[in-house]
Design an enzyme around this catalytic site. Structure first.
Site, PDB file in Angstrom:
ATOM      1  CE  LYS A  52      32.770  30.281  59.488  1.00 31.46           C
ATOM      2  NZ  LYS A  52      31.693  31.248  59.337  1.00 31.46           N
ATOM      3  CD  GLN A  96      31.149  34.449  57.216  1.00 32.31           C
ATOM      4  OE1 GLN A  96      31.535  32.978  57.228  1.00 32.31           O
ATOM      5  NE2 GLN A  96      31.395  34.979  58.257  1.00 32.31           N
ATOM      6  CG  ASP A 119      25.967  29.358  59.547  1.00 34.89           C
ATOM      7  OD1 ASP A 119      26.972  28.945  60.524  1.00 34.89           O
ATOM      8  OD2 ASP A 119      26.237  29.943  58.621  1.00 34.89           O
TER       9      ASP A 119
END
Ligand code: NAD
Length: 294
Positions: A52, A96, A119
């Site tokens: 990412k 994460q 997200d």
């Protein structure tokens, strides 16, 4: 059979974003800035976050990686989130998952400012998705929808079976496929571990999205001739003969299923690459929204 080349489409999307970033720079505007919080040393998480951050650099985004030890307390993690929420330079950030067991994942997601939740996991954004309001769509299901659209695969009126009801993949996938819209409008069955007649349901499916997390679970005899098959699963299978010591495969037995499917995603090179592209897209959207608000 047509291969749904997620990697190729993801690269196209990244190029499109990079062009927008170049224009932003030329206009003297601030470029999007994505931050990622990584707790611990989990191998898969390190790989995902690493790619990412690298993707951000390639397309001209600013990026910040906050690495915290496995034993970090919930309180300290919440403090970092609060700082990111208030940081004027950061447009969007992710934490994460999975997090260590001593940290309440739900509490962490709730602490993220929905306006920076690229997200799309915060309940406010999930609710907006369900109500067709402007939001951040969760990157993996968003990537699947984008892949289908770019291959001009209409799911309208079709029967789609989604296997898996996780909050990050299966559940939102079922919502997006069943929403109103020219690239949606499917009739959706959401299957999970308690589903009794999965094979029967799959044999009726025009579209199958597999996100259950069991390697090679979906076999050729479970799929209707001509079905569209999207494999979200990612598994590292240990193999000492390989330089990395493992290979990557999906939930679908590609060799068997590709003989029956009309379209199918490979693993690797399918949905995984799309997930990162859509996270970047969400970060760009976050910057654009912040710009219009300013
Ligand atoms: P999860 O473990 O949170 O959820 C799995 C779901 O599958 C559950 O809802 C469970 O009820 C269902 N399930 C389990 N066994 C089943 C069975 N035998 N029959 C029917 N349903 C069953 O998993 P997740 O986080 O949604 O991830 C699923 C897979 O997708 C994993 O392999 C993961 O690594 C992968 N993944 C890939 C990406 C990507 O970018 N491609 C992103 C996220 C997750």
């Amino acid at each position: 059979m047509v291969l749904l080349e997620g990697l190729k489409i993801a690269n196209q999307i990244k190029e499109e974003i990079a062009e927008t970033v170049t224009k932003m720079k030329e206009a003297g505007q601030k470029v999007p800035h994505l931050a990622a919080v990584l707790v611990g040393e989990d191998g898969a998480s390190l790989t995902y976050v690493g790619s990412k951050v690298r993707s951000c650099q390639k397309i001209g985004f600013e990026s910040t990686l906050i690495k915290l030890p496995q034993e970090v307390t919930e309180e300290v993690l919440l403090k970092h989130i609060d700082e990111l929420n208030r940081h004027p330079e950061i447009d969007g950030f992710i934490v994460q998952l999975p997090l260590p067991k001593h940290i309440d994942e739900h509490k962490i997601i709730m602490a993220i400012d929905p306006a920076k939740d690229v997200d799309g996991f915060h309940p406010v954004n999930v609710g907006k998705m369900c109500l067709d309001l402007e939001t951040f769509l969760p990157a993996t299901p968003y990537g699947v929808m984008e892949l289908l659209e770019r291959y001009q695969i209409s799911v309208s009126g079709k029967h789609a079976v989604v296997i898996g009801r996780s909050h990050i993949v299966g559940r939102p996938m079922s919502v997006l496929l069943s929403r109103k819209g020219i690239w949606a409008d499917a009739t959706v069955t959401l299957a999970h571990s308690r589903t009794k007649n999965l094979k029967e349901l799959l044999l009726q499916a025009d579209v199958v999205v597999s996100a259950l997390g069991v390697p090679h679970f979906v076999k050729g005899d479970m799929i209707k001739e001509g079905a569209v098959v999207v494999d979200v699963g990612i598994h590292r299978i240990p193999d000492a003969r390989l330089p990395k010591g493992y290979y990557i495969t999906g939930d679908v037995d590609f060799e068997e299923v590709s003989k029956k499917a009309s379209y199918i995603t490979p693993v690797p090179g399918g949905v995984g690459a799309m997930t990162i592209a859509m996270l970047l897209k969400n970060t760009l959207i976050a910057r654009e929204r912040a710009m219009t608000k300013a």
